[in-house]
Design a protein around this motif. Structure first.
Motif, mmCIF file in Angstrom:
data_model
loop_
_atom_site.group_PDB
_atom_site.id
_atom_site.type_symbol
_atom_site.label_atom_id
_atom_site.label_comp_id
_atom_site.label_asym_id
_atom_site.label_seq_id
_atom_site.Cartn_x
_atom_site.Cartn_y
_atom_site.Cartn_z
ATOM 1 N N GLU A 1 -5.279 -8.440 -80.304
ATOM 2 C CA GLU A 1 -3.944 -8.020 -79.888
ATOM 3 C C GLU A 1 -3.918 -7.843 -78.369
ATOM 4 O O GLU A 1 -4.872 -7.290 -77.799
ATOM 5 C CB GLU A 1 -3.651 -6.657 -80.560
ATOM 6 N N HIS B 1 -3.598 -6.345 -74.890
ATOM 7 C CA HIS B 1 -3.746 -4.975 -74.390
ATOM 8 C C HIS B 1 -3.444 -4.925 -72.902
ATOM 9 O O HIS B 1 -4.206 -4.348 -72.119
ATOM 10 C CB HIS B 1 -5.160 -4.457 -74.683
ATOM 11 N N VAL C 1 -9.991 -5.393 -77.660
ATOM 12 C CA VAL C 1 -10.238 -3.968 -77.382
ATOM 13 C C VAL C 1 -10.417 -3.159 -78.664
ATOM 14 O O VAL C 1 -11.343 -2.344 -78.777
ATOM 15 C CB VAL C 1 -9.077 -3.379 -76.537
ATOM 16 N N ASP C 2 -9.554 -3.370 -79.653
ATOM 17 C CA ASP C 2 -9.629 -2.546 -80.875
ATOM 18 C C ASP C 2 -10.918 -2.815 -81.661
ATOM 19 O O ASP C 2 -11.441 -1.921 -82.340
ATOM 20 C CB ASP C 2 -8.412 -2.789 -81.774
ATOM 21 N N GLY D 1 -9.440 1.207 -85.602
ATOM 22 C CA GLY D 1 -9.119 1.209 -84.178
ATOM 23 C C GLY D 1 -7.791 0.547 -83.867
ATOM 24 O O GLY D 1 -7.480 0.311 -82.699
ATOM 25 N N HIS E 1 -0.888 2.498 -76.150
ATOM 26 C CA HIS E 1 -1.394 1.135 -76.341
ATOM 27 C C HIS E 1 -1.692 0.545 -74.972
ATOM 28 O O HIS E 1 -0.791 0.337 -74.181
ATOM 29 C CB HIS E 1 -0.361 0.274 -77.078
ATOM 30 N N GLU F 1 -7.378 4.146 -74.506
ATOM 31 C CA GLU F 1 -8.145 2.910 -74.695
ATOM 32 C C GLU F 1 -8.790 2.442 -73.393
ATOM 33 O O GLU F 1 -9.928 1.962 -73.387
ATOM 34 C CB GLU F 1 -7.237 1.807 -75.256
HETATM 35 ZN ZN LIG Z 1 -5.616 -1.032 -79.101
#
Ligand SMILES: [Zn+2]
Length: 262
Positions: free
Chosen positions: A34, A36, A44-45, A119, A177, A182
């Motif tokens: 996704e 970021h 990242v997640d 996450g 987000h 993060e």
């Molecule tokens: Zn994220």
């Protein structure tokens, strides 16, 4: 072969031995691919859920399964939206099927204590559904002692830590987000993957309190971030990792290791 908390680094025999000799808990990180923002990569997640799970595994003697790399569709009010470039998501039925399948596979290995370390905000309910379906199936097959926990790591950051790390006010986890949480964790764990010069310092996104389909792309800030990461630091990331790990470890301890959980 050196020991590791990461299951995919182990040979099958060492995996089996570490399962038997440790706490018997297996953690499954759940991420997404996704966008970021302009300053961080698409995974990242995945990186953060895997690192959180690794830190948690060391605290409770668990193993970490290979991560779920893709996640459920990014929502405009929590991840900028699934229309954005680079964001690559799964349908709900696929996420449900993955969490069900992984629960059943670990059960087949003899594992009876599993925790999903999420996450990616949007995954949660579909991971839950897959686990529920797996437990029903296991019960029909006579397996009654399988226990599964689901947690999202940001839920283990307490109010005092939020007040300490967000002195100018906390925007809320939904718009965190590509923001301070993060970005700070990435600066602590993977600084080489953060392009600090490209952080967009903008006020939190003003999104409506409803969803609309098809999405109206103009509602998402051009950066793809829903709040500013300008105040992110590696030191904040270290504090977040330590405190979230300690709180998650206490929850796992309570559910899996305490003799009389209540
Ligand atoms: Zn994220």
């Amino acid at each position: 072969m050196p020991t590791s908390v990461y299951m995919e680094d182990l040979d099958a025999f060492t995996y089996q031995r570490q399962l038997a000799e440790g706490s018997g808990i297996v953690l499954i990180p759940a991420g997404s691919i996704e966008q970021h923002g302009p300053h961080m990569p698409l995974n990242v997640d995945v990186l953060l859920s895997r690192a959180m799970a690794g830190s948690l595994a060391e605290a409770v003697g668990a193993l970490v399964a290979a991560p779920i790399v893709y996640g459920y569709k990014s929502q405009q009010r929590s991840g900028g939206g699934n229309h954005l470039h680079g964001t690559t998501s799964l349908n709900a039925e696929t996420v449900i099927s993955i969490s069900k399948t992984l629960t059943l596979e670990l059960a087949r290995h003899g594992v009876r204590k599993v925790a999903f370390v999420n996450g990616h905000y949007e995954n949660y309910q579909f991971l839950f559904e897959g686990v529920d379906l797996a437990l029903r199936e296991l019960r029909l097959g006579g397996v009654e002692d399988m226990k599964v926990m689901l947690l999202s790591y940001w839920d283990f950051v307490d109010g005092a830590t939020i007040a300490e790390l967000y002195p100018d006010g906390f925007p809320g986890w939904d718009v965190e987000h590509g923001g301070v949480l993060e970005t700070s964790l990435m600066l602590h764990l993977h600084p080489e993957k953060v392009d600090v010069g490209r952080i967009a310092d903008l006020p939190p996104a003003q999104l409506p309190n409803y969803d609309v389909l098809p999405v109206r792309p103009e509602l998402t800030p051009g950066s793809g971030c829903l709040s500013s990461a300008a105040q992110a630091t590696a030191d904040k990331g270290e504090i977040l990792l330590k405190r979230a790990t300690a709180a998650m470890a206490a929850a796992l301890d309570h559910e899996f290791l305490a003799t009389d959980p209540r």
